[in-house]
Design an enzyme around this catalytic site. Structure first.
Site, mmCIF file in Angstrom:
data_model
loop_
_atom_site.group_PDB
_atom_site.id
_atom_site.type_symbol
_atom_site.label_atom_id
_atom_site.label_comp_id
_atom_site.label_asym_id
_atom_site.label_seq_id
_atom_site.Cartn_x
_atom_site.Cartn_y
_atom_site.Cartn_z
ATOM 1 N N TYR A 189 1.017 -1.289 -0.254
ATOM 2 C CA TYR A 189 0.378 -0.048 0.108
ATOM 3 C C TYR A 189 0.979 1.150 -0.093
ATOM 4 O O TYR A 189 1.545 1.418 0.720
ATOM 5 C CB TYR A 189 -0.778 0.254 1.256
ATOM 6 C CG TYR A 189 -1.943 1.657 1.154
ATOM 7 C CD1 TYR A 189 -3.076 1.856 0.231
ATOM 8 C CD2 TYR A 189 -1.939 2.329 2.184
ATOM 9 C CE1 TYR A 189 -3.373 2.330 1.037
ATOM 10 C CE2 TYR A 189 -3.021 3.378 2.768
ATOM 11 C CZ TYR A 189 -3.286 3.533 1.608
ATOM 12 O OH TYR A 189 -4.467 4.151 1.886
ATOM 13 N N ASP A 197 9.288 2.645 -0.333
ATOM 14 C CA ASP A 197 7.997 3.442 0.599
ATOM 15 C C ASP A 197 8.297 2.917 1.847
ATOM 16 O O ASP A 197 7.853 2.348 2.770
ATOM 17 C CB ASP A 197 6.724 2.675 0.345
ATOM 18 C CG ASP A 197 5.794 3.141 0.978
ATOM 19 O OD1 ASP A 197 6.218 4.454 2.309
ATOM 20 O OD2 ASP A 197 4.295 3.404 0.823
ATOM 21 N N LYS A 230 4.333 8.556 9.449
ATOM 22 C CA LYS A 230 3.907 7.931 10.603
ATOM 23 C C LYS A 230 5.323 8.527 12.163
ATOM 24 O O LYS A 230 4.737 9.411 12.811
ATOM 25 C CB LYS A 230 4.204 7.227 10.469
ATOM 26 C CG LYS A 230 2.679 6.593 9.722
ATOM 27 C CD LYS A 230 2.749 4.391 9.986
ATOM 28 C CE LYS A 230 1.944 3.969 8.474
ATOM 29 N NZ LYS A 230 0.427 3.867 8.956
HETATM 30 C C1 LIG Z 1 3.784 1.925 3.293
HETATM 31 C C2 LIG Z 1 2.774 2.844 3.412
HETATM 32 N N1 LIG Z 1 2.579 4.043 2.391
HETATM 33 C C3 LIG Z 1 2.069 4.965 2.224
HETATM 34 C C4 LIG Z 1 0.789 4.927 3.226
HETATM 35 C C5 LIG Z 1 -0.317 6.184 2.969
HETATM 36 O O1 LIG Z 1 0.069 7.141 4.413
HETATM 37 P P1 LIG Z 1 -1.584 7.863 4.738
HETATM 38 O O2 LIG Z 1 -2.126 7.076 5.392
HETATM 39 O O3 LIG Z 1 -0.071 8.660 6.054
HETATM 40 O O4 LIG Z 1 -1.674 8.717 3.528
HETATM 41 C C6 LIG Z 1 0.663 4.110 4.401
HETATM 42 C C7 LIG Z 1 -0.518 4.193 5.121
HETATM 43 O O5 LIG Z 1 -0.380 3.641 6.119
HETATM 44 C C8 LIG Z 1 1.336 2.871 4.696
HETATM 45 O O6 LIG Z 1 1.748 1.810 5.378
#
Ligand SMILES: Cc1ncc(COP(=O)(O)O)c(C=O)c1O
Length: 432
Positions: A149, A244, A272
């Site tokens: 994700y 990511d 985060k």
């Molecule tokens: C690996 C990863 N990338 C991107 C995101 C998206 O982040 P946000 O929820 O702050 O938009 C998340 C959210 O859980 C994530 O775990």
């Protein structure tokens, strides 16, 4: 009713009212408990490793507001720093020295990052990094992995993890085909599939983006050689490698998964933990690539609240706390104790399970495994997970309400919290 043993009347009333006000009663889908059944508890306050709901029930928390609370909720030092920052105002929309301080901390910690841009969420960071990948390589296609994700932007909503996996949704309606036409997918841990995509699309792939340790299809670690292989394949094909690390950054290790595994990507996204519980995301990488971002270069990306003083303050203080000696050893130890304990108890009770942890991130699947990718993860007995989940909740343990989400520990979790959790796991799994 979410349970029979604790009173949740107020939670139920508030959630019932919320259903008429917000789609599904929530501001983000997984919170609605759709995949585990029953209703969510409504939080009143959080502190350290604990949550209190609006009915006064107390839980040990393994969600940590989905990752940011690695120093424990409402850490006193973070709160004090925030109080001081608040007195100076909530948003400047102009340069502030706190951005320099957090930028330096991120650059010092994360091997791939020589320059960084702050944004407001992980989604924003991933959207921006994709634009940059395309601009730098002058190519349009990207490879992502099934079950990973990268936020909810159109281009990434293809075989995505997190809420998309939890709810078993098809790739989302409303996403134009043109937006995902360049998004190629491969199974995680499958280098041959990645090589094949490069062969089928010569000179067209801008890069590969992945969660170096997957958290959004449940916890899935990279196989030995997988990250190294991706580094080689991308280099051979003139493509970029993007980690990511929105979830893994400052969690798997202070310098993220790239520091832990010794693989340096070209670009990295963060979120985060670096916001310490306030809305922050970031992306960064080699100076040469990052210099393409406006106003230094032509790739446009902007934000009214980006780099705001409160978020920067919470991030700086959180990283300072993480720099103290022994923090990651402690996180590794208690998390291993938790997961090894759960696996042993489950196997003794005759359940087919597998799982693992790295530092403060863990997972348990109700399948014998091994789980190398999302297809493997989907073999889990999700109905059993739902029963397990609700029984744990009734007994004061708050886990992520989905088989396809990782769990998180924090510096505030004590050995006693882990022992108490394992005692509950034993009670629940013996009767499941
Ligand atoms: C690996 C990863 N990338 C991107 C995101 C998206 O982040 P946000 O929820 O702050 O938009 C998340 C959210 O859980 C994530 O775990």
């Amino acid at each position: 009713m979410i349970n029979t043993t604790i009173k949740t009347t107020k939670s139920q009333e508030i959630f019932a009212a919320a259903q008429n006000l917000m789609p599904g009663g929530v501001s983000s889908p997984v919170r609605a408990f759709k995949s585990v059944g029953g209703q969510p508890i409504v939080f009143d306050r959080v502190k350290g490793a604990h949550i209190w709901d609006v009915d006064g029930n107390k839980y040990i928390d393994y969600v940590g507001t989905w990752g940011p609370a690695i120093c424990g909720h409402a850490n006193p030092e973070v709160i004090t720093a925030l109080h001081e920052a608040l007195e100076k105002g909530t948003s400047f929309g102009a340069p502030c020295v706190l951005e320099n301080i957090l930028a330096e901390m991120v650059i010092d910690a994360v091997p791939s990052i020589e320059m960084v841009r702050f944004v407001n969420s992980g989604t924003e960071a991933c959207m921006a990094v994709l634009r940059l990948m395309r601009a730098y390589t002058n190519r349009e296609k990207i490879i992502k992995f099934e079950g990973c994700y990268h936020g909810h932007a159109d281009m990434f909503l293809v075989k995505a993890g997190s809420g998309v996996a939890t709810l078993g949704l098809p790739d989302s309606p409303g996403v134009p085909k043109s937006a995902t036409k360049g998004t190629l997918t491969a199974p995680f841990n499958d280098l041959e599939a990645v090589k094949a995509l490069f062969q089928q699309n010569p000179g067209e792939i801008a890069g590969v983006i992945l969660e170096p340790v997957v958290g959004n299809a449940g916890f899935i670690a990279p196989d030995a050689g997988f990250l190294e292989g991706l580094r080689e394949i991308t280099q051979e094909n003139g493509a970029l490698l993007v980690f990511d690390e929105v979830m893994t950054g400052f969690r798997i290790a202070y310098g993220g998964a790239q520091a832990k595994f010794g693989i340096t990507p070209d670009l990295t996204t963060l979120g985060k933990v670096i916001g310490g519980g306030l809305p922050v995301g970031a992306y960064g990488g080699r100076r040469e690539i990052m210099s393409m971002i406006a106003p230094a270069g032509p790739v446009y990306q902007a934000g009214t609240l980006s780099g705001n003083p409160l978020a920067m303050t919470a991030g700086i203080k959180t990283l300072e706390l993480l720099q103290k000696p022994g923090t990651y050893d402690y996180l590794e130890r208690i998390t291993q104790k938790l997961v090894n304990g759960m696996l042993t108890i489950a196997k003794e009770a005759g359940h087919s399970v597998c799982g693992g942890s790295i530092s403060a991130m863990f997972g348990l699947f109700f399948t014998s495994g091994p789980v190398h990718n999302y297809e493997d993860a989907k073999k889990s007995d999700t109905a059993k997970f739902g029963r397990f989940y609700r029984a744990m909740l009734e007994r004061g343990i708050y886990l992520a309400p989905s088989q396809f989400e990782a769990g998180f520990t924090s510096l505030a979790h004590t050995e006693e919290d882990i022992d108490q959790t394992l005692a509950v796991v034993k009670e629940v799994l013996s009767n499941l």
